[in-house]
Write an enzyme that holds these catalytic residues in place. Structure first.
Site, short mmCIF file in Angstrom:
data_model
loop_
_atom_site.label_atom_id
_atom_site.label_comp_id
_atom_site.label_asym_id
_atom_site.label_seq_id
_atom_site.Cartn_x
_atom_site.Cartn_y
_atom_site.Cartn_z
N GLY A 25 0.83 -1.22 0.00
CA GLY A 25 0.00 0.00 0.00
C GLY A 25 0.85 1.25 0.00
N TYR A 168 -12.09 -2.53 12.20
CA TYR A 168 -10.75 -1.93 12.04
C TYR A 168 -9.92 -2.10 13.33
CZ TYR A 168 -7.27 1.70 10.95
OH TYR A 168 -6.10 2.39 10.72
N LYS A 172 -6.41 -4.16 13.82
CA LYS A 172 -5.17 -3.49 14.24
C LYS A 172 -4.67 -4.05 15.57
CE LYS A 172 -4.65 -0.90 10.70
NZ LYS A 172 -3.50 -1.12 9.82
N1 LIG Z 1 -4.54 7.69 8.23
C1 LIG Z 1 -4.67 7.38 9.52
O1 LIG Z 1 -5.27 8.13 10.30
C2 LIG Z 1 -4.02 6.15 10.07
C3 LIG Z 1 -3.82 6.08 11.45
C4 LIG Z 1 -3.22 4.94 11.98
C5 LIG Z 1 -2.85 3.91 11.17
N2 LIG Z 1 -3.07 4.00 9.82
C6 LIG Z 1 -2.69 2.85 9.01
O2 LIG Z 1 -1.66 3.22 8.12
C7 LIG Z 1 -1.77 2.44 6.94
C8 LIG Z 1 -1.81 3.37 5.74
O3 LIG Z 1 -2.95 4.19 5.86
P1 LIG Z 1 -3.17 5.51 5.01
O4 LIG Z 1 -3.89 6.46 5.88
O5 LIG Z 1 -1.92 5.90 4.35
O6 LIG Z 1 -4.23 4.95 3.94
P2 LIG Z 1 -4.60 5.48 2.48
O7 LIG Z 1 -4.11 6.86 2.26
O8 LIG Z 1 -6.04 5.18 2.33
O9 LIG Z 1 -3.74 4.51 1.52
C9 LIG Z 1 -3.98 3.14 1.57
C10 LIG Z 1 -2.95 2.40 0.78
O10 LIG Z 1 -3.18 1.00 0.94
C11 LIG Z 1 -3.38 0.42 -0.33
N3 LIG Z 1 -4.33 -0.68 -0.25
C12 LIG Z 1 -5.58 -0.68 0.24
N4 LIG Z 1 -6.12 -1.89 0.16
C13 LIG Z 1 -5.19 -2.69 -0.40
C14 LIG Z 1 -5.16 -4.05 -0.77
N5 LIG Z 1 -6.21 -4.87 -0.56
N6 LIG Z 1 -4.02 -4.55 -1.33
C15 LIG Z 1 -2.95 -3.74 -1.56
N7 LIG Z 1 -2.94 -2.43 -1.23
C16 LIG Z 1 -4.05 -1.93 -0.66
C17 LIG Z 1 -3.87 1.53 -1.24
O11 LIG Z 1 -3.59 1.15 -2.59
P3 LIG Z 1 -4.48 1.78 -3.81
O12 LIG Z 1 -4.02 3.20 -3.90
O13 LIG Z 1 -4.12 0.96 -4.99
O14 LIG Z 1 -5.90 1.66 -3.39
C18 LIG Z 1 -3.02 2.68 -0.71
O15 LIG Z 1 -1.73 2.63 -1.26
C19 LIG Z 1 -3.02 1.60 7.07
O16 LIG Z 1 -2.68 0.32 7.54
C20 LIG Z 1 -3.81 2.33 8.14
O17 LIG Z 1 -4.67 1.48 8.83
C21 LIG Z 1 -3.64 5.10 9.25
#
Ligand SMILES: NC(=O)c1ccc[n+]([C@@H]2O[C@H](COP(=O)([O-])OP(=O)(O)OC[C@H]3O[C@@H](n4cnc5c(N)ncnc54)[C@H](OP(=O)(O)O)[C@@H]3O)[C@@H](O)[C@H]2O)c1
Length: 260
Positions: A25, A168, A172
């Site tokens: 991702g 979720y 996690k």
């Molecule tokens: N943002 C927050 O507040 C936050 C807080 C704590 C933890 N996190 C964690 O940090 C991580 C990244 O989050 P983010 O906020 O950067 O999310 P994001 O901006 O929504 O980006 C998600 C990424 O994951 C990829 N993805 C989603 N489903 C997938 C699948 N089935 N197979 C392969 N790739 C997949 C997407 O690829 P595509 O572009 O091709 O869809 C994208 O590159 C996640 O695990 C999230 O739970 C986020």
């Protein structure tokens, strides 16, 4: 230099130059910044995405334009066969990997009363089973690498729970137990497994949360702001480096003081 004065070696400028990493991702959000940071440290990086081919390509082109090596690799991490195909492609292009960052994640938010089995399963399949599938596909690489690292991106929500996020939060929280167990099983090889648990971070994922709920969340953050993806990457760089050789089975929160 006198005998009593120690020579202090300067920090290496490209500390990961002999490492190959896969970041799931990493077409956008936190994963993209992690891919950039690892490349900036000299690592070869495989940039996984599910559907954002163009954005993944922009990430690898940026890395290559800066003189480092990167390849885009498509796979839905929830699909074990697709992940195996991706692993073969990565090995063909870059060789075995040293560092796996399980970052891909999604949300499907609904309060429990309204949450369907499909909502539950979809999130568990990507966030938790996806980490299983990728770790399984690259386990031998990590185990046999001299610098093997498993880095799982969890969330403060896995520690605290969160309204409307039973699926979720469970996915996690599961990553904490997964990380600790892998840390124990990898320990005899010298490879490590750690977990980074970011707080609420400004990405597309947070954009999906309604404005008024974002305001309520922010009120509970002692540092009074959401994280930037850049706030998270330094810890991943550290965990991937030799400086973290003796650190395993840990959960490191980067959450503006929300949880400790
Ligand atoms: N943002 C927050 O507040 C936050 C807080 C704590 C933890 N996190 C964690 O940090 C991580 C990244 O989050 P983010 O906020 O950067 O999310 P994001 O901006 O929504 O980006 C998600 C990424 O994951 C990829 N993805 C989603 N489903 C997938 C699948 N089935 N197979 C392969 N790739 C997949 C997407 O690829 P595509 O572009 O091709 O869809 C994208 O590159 C996640 O695990 C999230 O739970 C986020």
């Amino acid at each position: 230099m006198s005998e009593t004065v120690q020579r202090l070696e300067p920090l290496e400028r490209r500390p990961l130059s002999d490492r190959t990493c896969l970041v799931t991702g990493s077409s956008r959000g936190i994963g993209r910044e992690i891919a950039f940071e690892l490349a900036r440290c000299g690592a070869d990086v495989a940039v996984n995405y599910r559907s954002s081919e163009e954005r993944a390509r922009q990430v690898t082109e940026t890395i290559e334009a800066n003189g480092e090596t990167a390849v885009p690799v498509q796979a839905d991490v929830a699909d074990p066969e697709a992940v195996e195909r991706m692993a073969a492609e990565v090995r063909d292009e870059l060789g075995e990997i040293d560092v796996l960052v399980n970052n891909a994640g999604i949300t499907v938010d609904r309060k429990f009363e309204e949450m369907t089995y499909e909502d539950w399963q979809t999130v568990i399949d990507v966030n938790l089973n996806g980490a299983f599938n990728c770790t399984k596909a690259f386990y031998e690489d990590i185990k046999t690498s001299e610098h093997g690292r498993l880095i799982n991106i969890s969330s403060v929500v896995g520690q605290q729970g969160n309204y409307g996020q039973a699926n979720y939060a469970t996915s996690k929280g599961g990553l904490f137990a997964f990380t600790r167990t892998l840390a124990l099983e990898l320990a005899s090889t010298g490879s490590t497994a750690n977990c980074v648990a970011p707080g609420f971070t400004e990405t597309d994922m947070l954009e999906k949360v309604p404005e008024r709920i974002q305001e309520k969340i922010r009120e509970d953050i002692p540092l009074d702001r959401f994280a930037d993806p850049e706030d998270v990457v330094g810890m991943v760089r550290f965990l991937a480096s030799d400086h973290a050789d003796y650190m395993t089975g840990q959960v490191i929160g980067i959450n503006g003081g929300m949880e400790w």
